[in-house]
Enzyme design. Structure first.
Site, short mmCIF file in Angstrom:
data_model
loop_
_atom_site.label_atom_id
_atom_site.label_comp_id
_atom_site.label_asym_id
_atom_site.label_seq_id
_atom_site.Cartn_x
_atom_site.Cartn_y
_atom_site.Cartn_z
N CYS A 1 81.03 39.80 66.60
CA CYS A 1 82.41 39.57 66.65
C CYS A 1 83.05 38.62 65.71
O CYS A 1 83.92 38.40 65.54
CB CYS A 1 82.84 39.03 68.16
SG CYS A 1 82.34 37.57 68.48
N GLU B 1 85.03 43.47 64.12
CA GLU B 1 83.72 43.46 64.89
C GLU B 1 83.06 44.31 63.99
O GLU B 1 83.64 45.24 63.68
CB GLU B 1 84.07 44.11 66.32
CG GLU B 1 82.68 44.13 67.23
CD GLU B 1 82.94 43.02 68.29
OE1 GLU B 1 82.26 43.17 69.23
OE2 GLU B 1 84.16 42.62 68.38
#
Length: 377
Positions: free
Chosen positions: A333, A367
């Site tokens: 992330c 991401e």
């Protein structure tokens, strides 16, 4: 939050499909630039719906006499902005927001010192709402809240209502919802617990799970996952491996994972409640753990490891642990910490697959996913 503070109406921006593509292209360029020093395969870009993609939302509550509204803080100015509709959030959250306030307004016992409302929604139609208070919740509150929950259910909302205060939590039904995700044509069932981590963008989660299945197709041996949460990835990936070992330290997440294993009929996945460090000691025979009684670690041949770390990435010790495996599936992330980890992992492994997942449209955040294979020789 009181009427003495300035509140502005929410100026919903007008966004077009071209605007969405432009912000996605910018992320593509930024991610490729970040990894320019590595030999890269073609970047696989996974787009999100441009709106109604976020399954969770938290709002502060603004009180104006006997009235109340959802509001948020503007990131740059900290100005309080009234929010009547929130296109970022799921359609279900947007449908419930005005109806919930309508149910709260006539009841001072439900409004008093209410400062935040948290929503957790699903694609399956279930939703959990947490009302957060700066006061102790008494039986009078519970009676009014039970009536509110019954009224909202009668209006068609498959809802669980929870009250929270300092060192207090009152669940009027369940404290979880059941989500159903479709991954490569197969439906997967997940228990998602209030106030614990779940993937915020369900559409992108389905794409991440599908990508992870695709890159590990034809894998030999077993899979190890560190910090598996509610089993989001390990349950989906179990079909590609002989056996799966997954670790998790949070008991609520372990309990959810066990529920999800049974709900999906997975019979080759074991969840161990232990840290990555403890698991490493056990795997190397350096220490015995009572939690491993009945688990024969010697029967596992984990050629592949899956990691999905927090924004800080993997610490140095875990990077060294991960390097021991031939195949590494890494979902990040925060691509900047992934790049830092790759400075070490790239010494022994090469990037075989590379993906961008637009988990948070209209924001700076990205991401990324990489599938690494050990270099020959």
């Amino acid at each position: 939050m009181t009427q003495s503070q300035q509140v502005s109406a929410d100026p919903a921006p007008l966004r077009t499909p071209a605007d969405y593509q432009a912000q996605l292209d910018e992320k593509r360029e930024r991610l490729c630039g970040l990894f320019a020093d590595f030999t890269l395969p073609a970047l696989e870009v996974h787009a999100s719906p441009a709106e109604h993609y976020r399954m969770r939302a938290e709002f502060r509550i603004w009180h104006d006499g006997d009235d109340l509204y959802h509001c948020m803080y503007a990131p740059a100015t900290k100005e309080i902005i009234r929010v009547d509709q929130f296109p970022t959030a799921s359609r279900l959250i947007n449908q419930l927001m005005p109806v919930l306030l309508e149910g709260l307004r006539p009841h001072p016992v439900l409004r008093r010192k209410l400062f935040q409302i948290d929503y957790l929604s699903t694609q399956s139609g279930q939703i959990c709402v947490s009302l957060l208070y700066h006061r102790k919740l008494e039986s009078e509150w519970q009676q009014a809240a039970e009536a509110l929950q019954a009224d909202l259910r009668a209006k068609g909302f498959e809802l669980q209502l929870i009250g929270r205060a300092h060192k207090q939590k009152i669940c009027l039904g369940e404290e979880f919802v059941i989500e159903r995700l479709t991954v490569q044509g197969r439906q997967l069932v997940y228990k998602q617990v209030e106030n614990s981590f779940t993937q915020p963008n369900a559409a992108i989660n389905e794409q991440m799970l599908g990508w992870a299945l695709d890159v590990t197709k034809g894998s030999e041996g077993d899979l190890l996952e560190l910090y598996c949460g509610n089993g989001n990835f390990s349950i989906a990936l179990a079909q590609n491996f002989r056996k799966v070992l997954a670790t998790e330290i949070a008991k609520p997440s372990v309990d959810s994972a066990q529920f999800n294993i049974a709900a999906n009929g997975v019979d080759n996945l074991i969840i161990l409640r232990m840290s990555a460090e403890e698991f490493t000691m056990a795997m190397r025979g350096e220490r015995e753990f009572n939690r491993l009684k009945g688990v024969d670690l010697g029967a596992y041949q984990c050629n592949t490891i899956f990691v999905d770390p927090p924004r800080a990435g993997l610490d140095d010790a875990t990077v060294k642990l991960v390097q021991d495996y031939d195949n590494i599936l890494y979902i990040s992330c925060n691509p900047e910490t992934l790049q830092a980890n790759m400075a070490v992992l790239g010494e022994t492994h090469e990037i075989a697959r590379f993906a961008l997942f637009d988990q948070f449209p209209w924001t700076h955040h990205m991401e990324a996913g990489v599938y690494l294979k050990r270099k020959a020789g």
